[in-house]
Design a protein around this motif. Structure first.
Motif, PDB file in Angstrom:
ATOM      1  N   ASN A  38      -8.252   0.810   6.642  1.00 26.86           N
ATOM      2  CA  ASN A  38      -7.213  -0.164   6.920  1.00 26.86           C
ATOM      3  C   ASN A  38      -7.795  -1.495   7.393  1.00 26.86           C
ATOM      4  OD1 ASN A  38      -4.589   1.448   6.685  1.00 26.86           O
ATOM      5  ND2 ASN A  38      -5.802   2.753   8.031  1.00 26.86           N
ATOM      6  N   PRO A  39      -8.587  -2.163   6.579  1.00 20.24           N
ATOM      7  CA  PRO A  39      -9.044  -3.494   6.978  1.00 20.24           C
ATOM      8  C   PRO A  39      -7.852  -4.440   7.000  1.00 20.24           C
ATOM      9  CG  PRO A  39      -9.573  -3.089   4.682  1.00 20.24           C
ATOM     10  CD  PRO A  39      -9.024  -1.808   5.215  1.00 20.24           C
ATOM     11  N   CYS A  40      -7.963  -5.482   7.797  1.00 19.99           N
ATOM     12  CA  CYS A  40      -6.846  -6.422   7.900  1.00 19.99           C
ATOM     13  C   CYS A  40      -6.838  -7.331   6.673  1.00 19.99           C
ATOM     14  CB  CYS A  40      -6.951  -7.242   9.180  1.00 19.99           C
ATOM     15  SG  CYS A  40      -5.499  -8.293   9.426  1.00 19.99           S
ATOM     16  N   LEU A  41      -5.902  -7.083   5.781  1.00 18.87           N
ATOM     17  CA  LEU A  41      -5.786  -7.875   4.558  1.00 18.87           C
ATOM     18  C   LEU A  41      -4.561  -8.768   4.586  1.00 18.87           C
ATOM     19  CD1 LEU A  41      -6.723  -5.110   1.937  1.00 18.87           C
ATOM     20  CD2 LEU A  41      -8.215  -6.813   2.990  1.00 18.87           C
ATOM     21  N   PRO A  43      -2.215 -11.954   4.960  1.00 17.71           N
ATOM     22  CA  PRO A  43      -2.448 -13.387   4.745  1.00 17.71           C
ATOM     23  C   PRO A  43      -2.298 -14.133   6.063  1.00 17.71           C
ATOM     24  CG  PRO A  43      -0.243 -12.806   4.054  1.00 17.71           C
ATOM     25  CD  PRO A  43      -0.912 -11.516   4.430  1.00 17.71           C
ATOM     26  N   PHE A  44      -2.839 -15.328   6.121  1.00 17.21           N
ATOM     27  CA  PHE A  44      -2.621 -16.179   7.278  1.00 17.21           C
ATOM     28  C   PHE A  44      -1.248 -16.845   7.149  1.00 17.21           C
ATOM     29  CE2 PHE A  44      -7.241 -15.850   7.330  1.00 17.21           C
ATOM     30  CZ  PHE A  44      -7.500 -15.705   8.693  1.00 17.21           C
ATOM     31  N   PRO A  45      -0.490 -16.998   8.234  1.00 16.14           N
ATOM     32  CA  PRO A  45      -0.880 -16.809   9.637  1.00 16.14           C
ATOM     33  C   PRO A  45      -0.662 -15.414  10.183  1.00 16.14           C
ATOM     34  CG  PRO A  45       1.278 -17.802   9.554  1.00 16.14           C
ATOM     35  CD  PRO A  45       0.842 -17.649   8.111  1.00 16.14           C
ATOM     36  N   ASP A  46      -0.159 -14.448   9.361  1.00 20.00           N
ATOM     37  CA  ASP A  46       0.098 -13.103   9.871  1.00 20.00           C
ATOM     38  C   ASP A  46      -1.163 -12.464  10.442  1.00 20.00           C
ATOM     39  OD1 ASP A  46       2.707 -13.358   9.138  1.00 20.00           O
ATOM     40  OD2 ASP A  46       2.520 -12.275   7.249  1.00 20.00           O
ATOM     41  N   ARG A  47      -2.301 -12.733   9.796  1.00 20.25           N
ATOM     42  CA  ARG A  47      -3.547 -12.124  10.272  1.00 20.25           C
ATOM     43  C   ARG A  47      -3.894 -12.638  11.668  1.00 20.25           C
ATOM     44  NH1 ARG A  47      -8.873 -12.113   6.488  1.00 20.25           N
ATOM     45  NH2 ARG A  47      -7.193 -11.699   4.994  1.00 20.25           N
ATOM     46  N   TYR A  48      -3.701 -13.933  11.880  1.00 17.49           N
ATOM     47  CA  TYR A  48      -3.969 -14.476  13.214  1.00 17.49           C
ATOM     48  C   TYR A  48      -3.034 -13.863  14.251  1.00 17.49           C
ATOM     49  CZ  TYR A  48      -3.163 -17.510  17.183  1.00 17.49           C
ATOM     50  OH  TYR A  48      -2.942 -17.976  18.455  1.00 17.49           O
ATOM     51  N   HIS A  49      -1.731 -13.767  13.933  1.00 17.62           N
ATOM     52  CA  HIS A  49      -0.778 -13.209  14.893  1.00 17.62           C
ATOM     53  C   HIS A  49      -1.139 -11.777  15.257  1.00 17.62           C
ATOM     54  CE1 HIS A  49       1.709 -16.685  14.914  1.00 17.62           C
ATOM     55  NE2 HIS A  49       2.072 -16.578  13.651  1.00 17.62           N
ATOM     56  N   ALA A  50      -1.588 -11.000  14.265  1.00 19.38           N
ATOM     57  CA  ALA A  50      -2.004  -9.624  14.553  1.00 19.38           C
ATOM     58  C   ALA A  50      -3.227  -9.614  15.463  1.00 19.38           C
ATOM     59  CB  ALA A  50      -2.279  -8.891  13.250  1.00 19.38           C
ATOM     60  N   TYR A 131      -8.089  -4.055  13.788  1.00 19.75           N
ATOM     61  CA  TYR A 131      -6.794  -3.902  13.107  1.00 19.75           C
ATOM     62  C   TYR A 131      -6.368  -2.442  13.054  1.00 19.75           C
ATOM     63  CZ  TYR A 131      -3.114  -4.547   9.650  1.00 19.75           C
ATOM     64  OH  TYR A 131      -1.908  -4.562   9.003  1.00 19.75           O
ATOM     65  N   ALA A 132      -7.315  -1.536  12.823  1.00 17.59           N
ATOM     66  CA  ALA A 132      -6.990  -0.109  12.813  1.00 17.59           C
ATOM     67  C   ALA A 132      -6.497   0.336  14.187  1.00 17.59           C
ATOM     68  CB  ALA A 132      -8.207   0.706  12.386  1.00 17.59           C
ATOM     69  N   LEU A 133      -7.110  -0.171  15.248  1.00 18.35           N
ATOM     70  CA  LEU A 133      -6.672   0.178  16.596  1.00 18.35           C
ATOM     71  C   LEU A 133      -5.280  -0.369  16.880  1.00 18.35           C
ATOM     72  CD1 LEU A 133      -9.970  -0.461  18.606  1.00 18.35           C
ATOM     73  CD2 LEU A 133      -9.066   1.718  17.803  1.00 18.35           C
ATOM     74  N   LEU A 134      -4.986  -1.557  16.363  1.00 22.31           N
ATOM     75  CA  LEU A 134      -3.668  -2.137  16.574  1.00 22.31           C
ATOM     76  C   LEU A 134      -2.597  -1.346  15.844  1.00 22.31           C
ATOM     77  CD1 LEU A 134      -1.980  -4.392  17.814  1.00 22.31           C
ATOM     78  CD2 LEU A 134      -2.472  -5.790  15.801  1.00 22.31           C
ATOM     79  N   LEU A 135      -2.890  -0.926  14.599  1.00 21.81           N
ATOM     80  CA  LEU A 135      -1.935  -0.092  13.860  1.00 21.81           C
ATOM     81  C   LEU A 135      -1.685   1.216  14.593  1.00 21.81           C
ATOM     82  CD1 LEU A 135      -3.049  -0.529  10.131  1.00 21.81           C
ATOM     83  CD2 LEU A 135      -1.116  -1.582  11.294  1.00 21.81           C
ATOM     84  N   ALA A 136      -2.751   1.824  15.135  1.00 19.50           N
ATOM     85  CA  ALA A 136      -2.589   3.074  15.874  1.00 19.50           C
ATOM     86  C   ALA A 136      -1.729   2.872  17.113  1.00 19.50           C
ATOM     87  CB  ALA A 136      -3.964   3.622  16.258  1.00 19.50           C
ATOM     88  N   GLU A 137      -1.914   1.741  17.786  1.00 19.67           N
ATOM     89  CA  GLU A 137      -1.101   1.451  18.971  1.00 19.67           C
ATOM     90  C   GLU A 137       0.358   1.237  18.601  1.00 19.67           C
ATOM     91  OE1 GLU A 137      -0.461   0.771  23.088  1.00 19.67           O
ATOM     92  OE2 GLU A 137      -2.179   1.587  21.996  1.00 19.67           O
ATOM     93  N   GLN A 158       0.037   0.524   1.527  1.00 17.40           N
ATOM     94  CA  GLN A 158      -1.241   0.703   0.877  1.00 17.40           C
ATOM     95  C   GLN A 158      -1.006   0.773  -0.627  1.00 17.40           C
ATOM     96  OE1 GLN A 158      -3.793   3.755   2.606  1.00 17.40           O
ATOM     97  NE2 GLN A 158      -2.513   3.794   4.448  1.00 17.40           N
ATOM     98  N   THR A 159      -1.968   0.308  -1.392  1.00 19.17           N
ATOM     99  CA  THR A 159      -1.819   0.239  -2.834  1.00 19.17           C
ATOM    100  C   THR A 159      -1.644   1.621  -3.429  1.00 19.17           C
ATOM    101  OG1 THR A 159      -3.216  -1.738  -2.863  1.00 19.17           O
ATOM    102  CG2 THR A 159      -2.860  -0.606  -4.962  1.00 19.17           C
TER     103      THR A 159
END
Length: 491
Positions: A38-41, A43-50, A131-137, A158-159
């Motif tokens: 689960n790499p953070c893919l 787009p910006f700005p969503d990636r920054y907010h995460a 990002y994986a830790l954030l998804l788990a949280e 996921q694709t």
């Protein structure tokens, strides 16, 4: 470029970490595997907010950020939210604020986008699995439904894999079918439906950013005369001291009757028109079941509901029809009446004027008769009468219809209505679909992504359909004035 004085870094670290906890526990193997998967893919700005949320939450498994990193992230966040530093330098005796100011000021005129990318890259270098830790949280039960999430719904996808979104214990709609809805901004609005034979009259919104449900209770809205177009802002009802809705203030006359609540209905259609939902027809269990096809509008901007009395010859009441928005006109096809008889007629509702337009079938090349000049001419052979089919619009011109059925049979054919054929006429075309043979179906759903129409679910008189279909609609070009021959589509 950031070189604050070492003696101030400890003070900065204490200041920036107030109210948060840094966990140094070793990550479980499952979370380590999730990092690679689960790499953070985003787009910006969503990636920054995460990334910013991860730094703020410091979930279990997060490493303690170095003092230099904390200072860098702080200054970049200020650059993103407030722009270049233009505040006076603090007094030198305030070591913490002076060091923070210097870090921010050294960024100069760096753009917000560049600062976002540097923020994420800095965090990646410090902890690549954040990002994986954030998804788990986010997936933990105590976090679901407890408040708005900064991770949008599409971040969980996921694709080529079906993904169930973590809804948690929040209040949400009951199971249903024959409902309909539309996307306005980042919210999906759901109207009515059928639950175990009971028609529903509830209205819900689902925020795709915070992944939260909200039940809406719309207020009645006045409906002005034809001199005021429906795009005008409605006047919401006032409320008394007890919060009960009162009669809305009449601004001009005449006013048409209003309907205070959403009626229980199923098999209706919903189209998004600006910030409004246009709700057509639907099966209802009342004395008005045989009245002309009702037109209802929900104004998402002010949570107001109204029933529109359109002029012209209204279609017969129905449910299970399709309605397709081309320009400012809705094209309604098929459905079934109150006796469950399949319909195969075509009607047009002009939204700015709220006027129904009649259609009449004519032979190709046949000149218009004087008495027909106010009718919309339709060439070609229309689809067989049906309901529970789906339709999509391509190039704001072609209406593509797939499947549907009646009490005795189901279909798997594809038909196209060209709304800009020669001579200002409409034209029905039976499409040629290449590829594997598919099961006939009704009650399915579809979504157009680019030029691919994805179709899911449904069933027929034999069994349910669990396959996922994809029809390539690139054979429909917007450039020619008219289709010279039936298009060939790839399934």
């Amino acid at each position: 470029p950031l070189k604050p004085k070492r003696e101030n870094l400890q003070l900065i670290a204490i200041l920036l970490s107030q109210g948060s906890h840094c966990y140094r526990a070793q990550m479980a193997a499952s979370l380590q595997q999730g990092s690679a998967a689960n790499p953070c893919l985003l787009p910006f700005p969503d990636r920054y907010h995460a990334a910013h949320k991860f730094v703020k939450l410091q979930p279990q498994g997060a490493k303690e950020l170095s003092q230099e990193t904390q200072l860098a992230l702080f200054s970049l966040s200020k650059q993103i939210t407030e722009g270049p530093c233009n505040v006076p330098k603090p007094w030198s005796w305030n070591a913490v604020e002076s060091t923070k100011w210097m870090a921010w000021n050294q960024l100069g005129n760096m753009s917000a986008v560049e600062a976002m990318r540097l923020y994420v890259r800095t965090l990646d270098e410090e902890q690549s699995d954040w990002y994986a830790l954030l998804l788990a949280e986010e997936a933990k039960p105590h976090n679901q439904g407890a408040g708005a999430s900064l991770i949008p719904a599409h971040a969980y996808a996921q694709t080529d894999v079906w993904t169930a979104l973590p809804m948690g214990e929040q209040r949400k709609p009951c199971p249903r079918y024959e409902h309909s809805g539309g996307l306005v901004g980042t919210k999906v609005f759901i109207v009515g439906g059928n639950y175990a034979g009971r028609y529903l009259n509830d209205l819900w919104s689902f925020d795709t950013l915070s992944m939260t449900w909200q039940q809406l209770v719309p207020v009645p809205a006045t409906r002005l005369s034809k001199a005021n177009p429906p795009s005008a802002t409605p006047f919401p009802a006032d409320s008394n001291a007890n919060g009960a809705a009162t009669e809305p203030q009449v601004q001009t006359a005449p006013v048409l009757p209003v309907q205070p609540t959403v009626v229980p209905l199923a098999g209706h259609s919903v189209n998004v028109w600006g910030d409004k939902l246009v709700i057509l027809g639907g099966h209802i269990k009342s004395k008005d079941a045989n009245s002309p096809l009702p037109v209802r509008i929900y104004h998402t901007s002010c949570n107001a509901w109204e029933v529109v009395q359109a002029s012209g010859t209204s279609p017969s009441p129905r449910g299970g029809h399709s309605s397709s928005l081309v320009g400012n006109k809705l094209y309604i096809f098929g459905g079934e009446d109150a006796s469950r008889r399949a319909l195969g007629d075509l009607h047009i509702l002009d939204l700015p004027s709220m006027m129904w337009e009649r259609t009449v079938g004519v032979a190709a090349g046949k000149p218009s008769k004087p008495q027909d000049i106010h009718l919309v001419k339709v060439e070609g052979t229309p689809p067989s009468p049906r309901s529970a089919h789906i339709a999509t619009v391509v190039h704001d011109r072609y209406i593509v219809i797939f499947g549907g059925g009646s009490v005795t049979t189901c279909f798997s054919d594809v038909h196209i209505l060209d709304t800009r054929s020669e001579g200002g006429r409409l034209r029905w075309i039976a499409a040629k679909v290449q590829g594997p043979k598919v099961s006939p179906r009704a009650g399915h759903t579809g979504a157009l992504v680019g030029s691919t129409w994805y179709i899911l679910g449904g069933g027929n008189n034999v069994n349910g359909c669990t396959d996922l279909l994809a029809i390539d609609l690139r054979g429909l070009s917007a450039s020619p004035p008219a289709l010279a021959s039936p298009p060939s589509l790839q399934l």
